[in-house]
Design an enzyme around this catalytic site. Structure first.
Site, PDB file in Angstrom:
ATOM      1  N   ARG A  29       0.825  -1.229   0.000  1.00  0.00           N
ATOM      2  CA  ARG A  29       0.000   0.000   0.000  1.00  0.00           C
ATOM      3  C   ARG A  29       0.847   1.262   0.000  1.00  0.00           C
ATOM      4  O   ARG A  29       0.477   2.262   0.613  1.00  0.00           O
ATOM      5  CB  ARG A  29      -0.962   0.030   1.192  1.00  0.00           C
ATOM      6  CG  ARG A  29      -2.050  -1.014   1.148  1.00  0.00           C
ATOM      7  CD  ARG A  29      -3.290  -0.526   0.406  1.00  0.00           C
ATOM      8  NE  ARG A  29      -4.148  -1.656   0.098  1.00  0.00           N
ATOM      9  CZ  ARG A  29      -5.292  -1.927   0.715  1.00  0.00           C
ATOM     10  NH1 ARG A  29      -5.731  -1.121   1.630  1.00  0.00           N
ATOM     11  NH2 ARG A  29      -5.991  -2.986   0.379  1.00  0.00           N
ATOM     12  N   ARG A  33      -3.844   6.275   0.804  1.00  0.00           N
ATOM     13  CA  ARG A  33      -4.449   7.468   1.423  1.00  0.00           C
ATOM     14  C   ARG A  33      -3.545   8.253   2.360  1.00  0.00           C
ATOM     15  O   ARG A  33      -3.854   9.396   2.678  1.00  0.00           O
ATOM     16  CB  ARG A  33      -5.725   7.064   2.173  1.00  0.00           C
ATOM     17  CG  ARG A  33      -6.890   6.822   1.238  1.00  0.00           C
ATOM     18  CD  ARG A  33      -8.021   6.125   1.939  1.00  0.00           C
ATOM     19  NE  ARG A  33      -7.606   4.775   2.324  1.00  0.00           N
ATOM     20  CZ  ARG A  33      -8.387   3.890   2.921  1.00  0.00           C
ATOM     21  NH1 ARG A  33      -9.616   4.216   3.240  1.00  0.00           N
ATOM     22  NH2 ARG A  33      -7.941   2.687   3.220  1.00  0.00           N
ATOM     23  N   ARG A  42      -7.367  10.740  -6.325  1.00  0.00           N
ATOM     24  CA  ARG A  42      -8.592   9.965  -6.073  1.00  0.00           C
ATOM     25  C   ARG A  42      -9.812  10.879  -6.136  1.00  0.00           C
ATOM     26  O   ARG A  42     -10.850  10.502  -6.686  1.00  0.00           O
ATOM     27  CB  ARG A  42      -8.484   9.305  -4.711  1.00  0.00           C
ATOM     28  CG  ARG A  42      -9.609   8.378  -4.335  1.00  0.00           C
ATOM     29  CD  ARG A  42      -9.284   7.831  -2.959  1.00  0.00           C
ATOM     30  NE  ARG A  42     -10.262   6.923  -2.441  1.00  0.00           N
ATOM     31  CZ  ARG A  42     -11.395   7.298  -1.847  1.00  0.00           C
ATOM     32  NH1 ARG A  42     -11.697   8.574  -1.767  1.00  0.00           N
ATOM     33  NH2 ARG A  42     -12.216   6.378  -1.357  1.00  0.00           N
ATOM     34  N   ASP A  79      -6.553  -3.661  -7.475  1.00  0.00           N
ATOM     35  CA  ASP A  79      -7.092  -4.332  -6.294  1.00  0.00           C
ATOM     36  C   ASP A  79      -7.231  -5.814  -6.588  1.00  0.00           C
ATOM     37  O   ASP A  79      -7.385  -6.203  -7.747  1.00  0.00           O
ATOM     38  CB  ASP A  79      -8.454  -3.754  -5.910  1.00  0.00           C
ATOM     39  CG  ASP A  79      -8.798  -4.085  -4.475  1.00  0.00           C
ATOM     40  OD1 ASP A  79      -8.342  -3.375  -3.575  1.00  0.00           O
ATOM     41  OD2 ASP A  79      -9.482  -5.108  -4.246  1.00  0.00           O
ATOM     42  N   TYR A 156     -14.279 -13.422  -0.199  1.00  0.00           N
ATOM     43  CA  TYR A 156     -15.065 -12.227  -0.557  1.00  0.00           C
ATOM     44  C   TYR A 156     -16.238 -12.569  -1.474  1.00  0.00           C
ATOM     45  O   TYR A 156     -17.309 -11.991  -1.377  1.00  0.00           O
ATOM     46  CB  TYR A 156     -14.172 -11.182  -1.240  1.00  0.00           C
ATOM     47  CG  TYR A 156     -13.257 -10.437  -0.295  1.00  0.00           C
ATOM     48  CD1 TYR A 156     -13.746  -9.393   0.504  1.00  0.00           C
ATOM     49  CD2 TYR A 156     -11.913 -10.760  -0.194  1.00  0.00           C
ATOM     50  CE1 TYR A 156     -12.894  -8.708   1.370  1.00  0.00           C
ATOM     51  CE2 TYR A 156     -11.062 -10.073   0.670  1.00  0.00           C
ATOM     52  CZ  TYR A 156     -11.566  -9.054   1.448  1.00  0.00           C
ATOM     53  OH  TYR A 156     -10.736  -8.375   2.308  1.00  0.00           O
TER      54      TYR A 156
HETATM   55  O1  CP3 Z   1       0.064  -1.937  -2.353  1.00  0.00           O
HETATM   56  C1  CP3 Z   1      -0.241  -1.097  -3.207  1.00  0.00           C
HETATM   57  O2  CP3 Z   1       0.141   0.107  -3.159  1.00  0.00           O
HETATM   58  C2  CP3 Z   1      -1.029  -1.562  -4.427  1.00  0.00           C
HETATM   59  C3  CP3 Z   1      -2.431  -1.410  -4.367  1.00  0.00           C
HETATM   60  C4  CP3 Z   1      -3.332  -2.407  -3.649  1.00  0.00           C
HETATM   61  C5  CP3 Z   1      -4.644  -2.054  -3.248  1.00  0.00           C
HETATM   62  N1  CP3 Z   1      -5.277  -3.173  -2.786  1.00  0.00           N
HETATM   63  C6  CP3 Z   1      -5.205  -0.695  -3.362  1.00  0.00           C
HETATM   64  C7  CP3 Z   1      -6.336  -0.321  -2.492  1.00  0.00           C
HETATM   65  C8  CP3 Z   1      -3.168  -3.768  -3.341  1.00  0.00           C
HETATM   66  C9  CP3 Z   1      -1.950  -4.650  -3.511  1.00  0.00           C
HETATM   67  C10 CP3 Z   1      -4.422  -4.229  -2.802  1.00  0.00           C
HETATM   68  C11 CP3 Z   1      -4.681  -5.629  -2.404  1.00  0.00           C
HETATM   69  C12 CP3 Z   1      -5.875  -5.948  -1.612  1.00  0.00           C
HETATM   70  N2  CP3 Z   1      -7.141  -5.452  -1.761  1.00  0.00           N
HETATM   71  C13 CP3 Z   1      -5.909  -6.938  -0.597  1.00  0.00           C
HETATM   72  C14 CP3 Z   1      -4.756  -7.831  -0.188  1.00  0.00           C
HETATM   73  C15 CP3 Z   1      -3.782  -7.107   0.641  1.00  0.00           C
HETATM   74  C16 CP3 Z   1      -4.285  -6.792   2.024  1.00  0.00           C
HETATM   75  O3  CP3 Z   1      -4.438  -5.593   2.308  1.00  0.00           O
HETATM   76  O4  CP3 Z   1      -4.471  -7.729   2.800  1.00  0.00           O
HETATM   77  C17 CP3 Z   1      -7.226  -6.980  -0.097  1.00  0.00           C
HETATM   78  C18 CP3 Z   1      -7.740  -7.877   1.013  1.00  0.00           C
HETATM   79  C19 CP3 Z   1      -8.001  -6.045  -0.848  1.00  0.00           C
HETATM   80  C20 CP3 Z   1      -9.448  -5.754  -0.734  1.00  0.00           C
HETATM   81  C21 CP3 Z   1      -9.695  -4.367  -0.365  1.00  0.00           C
HETATM   82  N3  CP3 Z   1      -9.544  -3.285  -1.203  1.00  0.00           N
HETATM   83  C22 CP3 Z   1     -10.097  -3.871   0.904  1.00  0.00           C
HETATM   84  C23 CP3 Z   1     -10.363  -4.732   2.123  1.00  0.00           C
HETATM   85  C24 CP3 Z   1     -10.180  -2.472   0.798  1.00  0.00           C
HETATM   86  C25 CP3 Z   1     -10.638  -1.511   1.841  1.00  0.00           C
HETATM   87  C26 CP3 Z   1      -9.571  -1.309   2.837  1.00  0.00           C
HETATM   88  C27 CP3 Z   1      -9.181   0.119   2.943  1.00  0.00           C
HETATM   89  O5  CP3 Z   1      -7.983   0.377   3.135  1.00  0.00           O
HETATM   90  O6  CP3 Z   1     -10.080   0.974   2.858  1.00  0.00           O
HETATM   91  C28 CP3 Z   1      -9.797  -2.111  -0.504  1.00  0.00           C
HETATM   92  C29 CP3 Z   1      -9.671  -0.750  -1.053  1.00  0.00           C
HETATM   93  C30 CP3 Z   1      -8.315  -0.314  -1.478  1.00  0.00           C
HETATM   94  N4  CP3 Z   1      -7.479  -1.045  -2.264  1.00  0.00           N
HETATM   95  C31 CP3 Z   1      -7.694   0.933  -1.170  1.00  0.00           C
HETATM   96  C32 CP3 Z   1      -6.453   0.938  -1.815  1.00  0.00           C
HETATM   97  C33 CP3 Z   1      -5.430   2.041  -1.857  1.00  0.00           C
HETATM   98  C34 CP3 Z   1      -8.315   2.063  -0.366  1.00  0.00           C
HETATM   99  C35 CP3 Z   1      -9.286   2.718  -1.282  1.00  0.00           C
HETATM  100  C36 CP3 Z   1      -9.454   4.182  -1.125  1.00  0.00           C
HETATM  101  O7  CP3 Z   1      -8.666   4.961  -1.677  1.00  0.00           O
HETATM  102  O8  CP3 Z   1     -10.444   4.522  -0.473  1.00  0.00           O
END
Ligand code: CP3
Length: 357
Positions: A29, A33, A42, A79, A156
């Protein structure tokens, strides 16, 4: 190809367990944010999904952390849930909440109807983002592509949203194991095809996130998670574009299975922060590289505490090749960007010191 002119190959060398001048570092990540420029892009995109589905914007945010910090790899901004979305489940994010599906997988009929998406058409925006990021990176650092693990995606897909225990997915595994295997088999094919397409589009390393593997007891982990890691790894080894691309496997909360995970055919294991690097290296370090693993909450601590913890982690791994520094999970939104700089610079300093370079 731009790979001919890769100027910083520390990350790829460490994945091959070859010597490097210092310890390479990137952070899960790293585009997110906690960065004001991410929040601005965003806002311009209108939503997270619009951002992820527009290659130019996904490329822009992928590069943002690299402009600030001396990171040794970029990770595709996307994602894990893009794959079930392309399978027809209808991914959406309700404001201020996590991911949800409009049409979760209910039973046998839904599972029978699922198809393996064609990445170049149904996930074209991801492949276009990979190609664009490779071009814009211009050999500065390698690009990591990724996917969710079959088990984590199935969680999921069945639950329809995030959950603390994914009880519905587990109940299906117990009540109708054959049906669960049918679902996992289709998802594993989709994941393997998606990762191979990312490699063909230019991803120089691939990572599988098994965020929820650790929810399973030992026997269920082997049956419903581990087995499909091995299937995905085998499919990638049989693919001409992905064969030489190192695969990193991150199964959070699954430290009891490190040896078995190292035998799936991956090049590296991602570690969470509940095991020391020294112990993990003693158990599997002769077979795979290790990526990790400081507690993401460390970034909320004072700079001196960050430096001390980084130093300790690098000393614990030792002066051997085969370590990629990372957090044990993703950066959280409230982190001060300057703390990320402290951590990244501390890794390179401590990595040089321990090697005497
Ligand atoms: O690492 C990086 O910079 C690459 C981007 C990346 C995202 N999601 C962007 C994202 C990666 C590698 C993921 C993987 C992901 N997505 C996982 C596996 C890794 C982990 O965290 O365990 C999972 C379980 C998801 C599913 C997912 N997507 C969730 C549970 C959420 C909400 C969590 C949150 O932080 O709000 C997302 C949204 C998401 N994916 C965001 C980002 C940057 C936040 C979205 C936003 O900008 O509001």
């Amino acid at each position: 190809m731009a790979s001919d002119t890769l100027r910083n190959d520390r990350f790829l060398r460490a994945l091959r367990r070859e010597p490097t001048d210092t310890t390479p570092v990137w952070l899960m990540r790293q585009a997110g944010r906690y960065l004001p420029e991410y929040r601005a892009t965003r806002a311009r995109a209108g939503s997270f999904l619009a951002l992820a589905k527009t290659p130019e914007l996904a490329c822009e945010v992928t590069l943002q952390p690299l402009a600030r910090f001396e990171l040794d790899a970029a990770i595709l901004f996307s994602d894990i849930l893009t794959v079930p979305d392309a399978m027809g489940l209808g991914l959406y994010f309700a404001d201020g909440e996590g991911p949800k599906f409009e049409r979760p997988v209910g039973g046998a009929d839904d599972i029978a109807r699922l198809h393996v998406p064609d990445p170049e058409t149904e996930l074209r925006y991801v492949m276009d983002a990979v190609r664009l990021i490779r071009r814009e990176l211009d050999g500065r650092v390698p690009l990591i592509g990724f996917a969710g693990s079959p088990w984590t995606l199935a969680c999921y897909m069945i639950e329809g949203e995030g959950s603390r225990d994914f009880a519905r997915a587990k109940a299906l595994a117990w009540n109708e194991p054959a049906l669960m295997h049918r679902l996992l088999d289709t998802v594993a094919q989709a994941v393997a095809r998606y990762l191979a397409a990312q490699a063909a589009a230019g991803a120089q390393a691939l990572m599988v996130f098994d965020t929820w593997g650790g929810l399973l007891g030992p026997a269920q982990f082997r049956e419903f998670s581990l087995r499909y890691h091995a299937e995905v790894a085998a499919a990638l080894r049989a693919d001409p574009a992905a064969r030489t691309v190192p695969l990193i496997l991150f199964a959070k909360g699954a430290n009891g299975h490190l040896e078995a995970l190292a035998d799936t055919g991956c090049a590296a294991l991602g570690l969470d922060w509940t095991i020391t690097l020294g112990e993990a290296r003693a158990r599997v370090g002769a077979r795979v590289a290790l990526q990790g693993n400081v507690d993401p909450a460390l970034l909320l601590a004072r700079p001196e505490a960050i430096r001390a913890e980084v130093e300790a982690a690098i000393a614990d791994f030792g002066a051997h090749p085969g370590h990629v520094f990372n957090l044990g999970h993703g950066i959280t939104p409230g982190v001060e960007p300057e703390h990320v700089r402290t951590l990244v610079d501390a890794v390179h300093e401590a990595g040089r010191r321990i090697r005497g370079t």
